[in-house]
Write a protein that holds these residues in place. Structure first.
Motif, PDB file in Angstrom:
ATOM      1  N   GLY A 265      46.443  61.263  23.826  1.00 35.74           N
ATOM      2  CA  GLY A 265      45.993  59.902  23.553  1.00 35.74           C
ATOM      3  C   GLY A 265      45.635  59.133  24.806  1.00 35.74           C
ATOM      4  N   GLN A 266      45.679  57.802  24.709  1.00 41.09           N
ATOM      5  CA  GLN A 266      45.257  56.936  25.803  1.00 41.09           C
ATOM      6  C   GLN A 266      45.983  57.242  27.110  1.00 41.09           C
TER       7      GLN A 266
ATOM      8  N   ARG B 197      41.907  46.588  21.713  1.00 43.34           N
ATOM      9  CA  ARG B 197      40.686  47.227  22.219  1.00 43.34           C
ATOM     10  C   ARG B 197      40.375  48.541  21.514  1.00 43.34           C
ATOM     11  N   LYS B 198      41.408  49.306  21.173  1.00 46.26           N
ATOM     12  CA  LYS B 198      41.145  50.628  20.593  1.00 46.26           C
ATOM     13  C   LYS B 198      40.572  50.548  19.179  1.00 46.26           C
ATOM     14  N   THR B 199      40.737  49.407  18.505  1.00 42.63           N
ATOM     15  CA  THR B 199      40.140  49.239  17.179  1.00 42.63           C
ATOM     16  C   THR B 199      38.963  48.276  17.203  1.00 42.63           C
TER      17      THR B 199
ATOM     18  N   VAL C  48      35.650  49.404  24.547  1.00 40.91           N
ATOM     19  CA  VAL C  48      36.885  50.010  24.055  1.00 40.91           C
ATOM     20  C   VAL C  48      37.286  51.140  24.979  1.00 40.91           C
TER      21      VAL C  48
ATOM     22  N   GLY D   7      47.806  47.723  22.749  1.00 39.05           N
ATOM     23  CA  GLY D   7      47.750  48.001  21.316  1.00 39.05           C
ATOM     24  C   GLY D   7      48.900  47.297  20.615  1.00 39.05           C
TER      25      GLY D   7
ATOM     26  N   ASN E 179      35.980  62.231  27.377  1.00 42.74           N
ATOM     27  CA  ASN E 179      36.288  60.997  28.102  1.00 42.74           C
ATOM     28  C   ASN E 179      36.522  61.267  29.582  1.00 42.74           C
TER      29      ASN E 179
END
Length: 292
Positions: free
Chosen positions: A14-15, A277-279, A291, A240, A47
């Motif tokens: 993930g992030q 930001r992620k959504t 994002v 988040g 990414n």
């Protein structure tokens, strides 16, 4: 390469996880990024490819160093395959204690006896995970800050059972990957940075929910008067709302103090899926390209 660490495995793409893995590869470690979700691995690889190409364009990284790092970095959805030869495993999965404990049981079973098991948890003390393993002396926190490819600090936290050798190895890894490791010899939920941040967030949310000031104005005041790069609500959007909620809920479950209970505005963001930001929307709205 520093206290016998040659191969690092990061669990969770993930992030946080995929950037931690990139740091380790850039530091010269053979690195495996593992996630049960194949799509998460593909997104992580894409990414990182874009991010490192951008670094090359900006002169922050040479083409040869980029190629070397990617040659050291591999991806897999198999936990057993990933950790077979691991010297250090850094867990970077969801902030849910039961899920982390299940993973640490598996890591204890699957990894070599020499392997250090570290958690990137931003709130949970490592002893809660160490107690389900047979190697509590080899368990510690390695708390990277978001985004790991930018933020330089790492909190290394020892429990009463973490060995000096384990702490020294974690600190050596930080040095190798160009991060400032800060060693904390006493456990407390949230460690240092997030306890200070939590106090600021609690007061900011209280002022907002009481109608003292709009969240945008609170952010401006904090940035302009205190010199913070981000206001508390901007930071919630960056982390988040779901992550912030989980951290608050974990602390509340430990203390029972109503002060630590997740506030209504955070719960509402989680319920509506407006996580930040992620959504694409949280307290603020974000364009797609912004994002992270």
């Amino acid at each position: 390469m520093g206290n016998g660490i040659k191969q690092i495995v990061v669990v969770g793409a993930g992030q946080m996880g995929h950037q931690i893995a990139m740091l380790c590869a850039l530091g010269g470690y053979r690195t495996v990024l593992q996630d049960v979700n194949g799509e998460a691995l593909r997104k992580a690889e894409a990414n990182l490819g874009e991010r490192m190409s951008d670094w090359v364009k900006k002169g922050k990284l040479s083409d040869s160093d980029k190629e070397t790092a990617f040659a050291l970095l591999s991806y897999t959805d198999s936990l057993e395959e990933a950790v077979r030869d691991a010297d250090l495993v850094i867990e970077a999965i969801v902030e849910q204690l039961d899920v982390k404990r299940d993973l640490f049981r598996e890591l204890d079973r699957l990894t070599p006896a020499r392997a250090i098991l570290a958690t990137n948890s931003s709130t949970m003390v490592n002893s809660l995970l160490a107690e389900v393993t047979g190697r509590p002396e080899k368990v510690c926190n390695m708390h990277f800050f978001f985004p790991p490819l930018v933020m330089e600090c790492v909190e290394i936290v020892m429990s009463d059972q973490t060995s000096e050798e384990t702490a020294a190895a974690a600190m050596a890894v930080c040095e190798r990957i160009g991060r400032k490791g800060i060693l904390l010899r006493k456990e407390i939920s949230g460690f240092v940075a997030n306890r200070i941040l939590g106090a600021i967030q609690r007061e900011a949310i209280h002022l907002y929910e009481e109608g003292i000031a709009d969240f945008k104005d609170i952010d401006v005041i904090v940035k302009k008067s205190l010199g913070h790069l981000l206001g508390p609500f901007e930071l919630i959007d960056l982390s988040g709302a779901d992550v912030v909620y989980s951290a608050m809920q974990h602390l509340f479950s430990e203390t029972g103090n109503l002060r630590d209970k997740p506030p209504a505005c955070i719960l509402e963001k989680v319920r509506t899926g407006e996580l930040g930001r992620k959504t694409g929307v949280g307290f603020y709205e974000y364009r797609k390209e912004e994002v992270l």
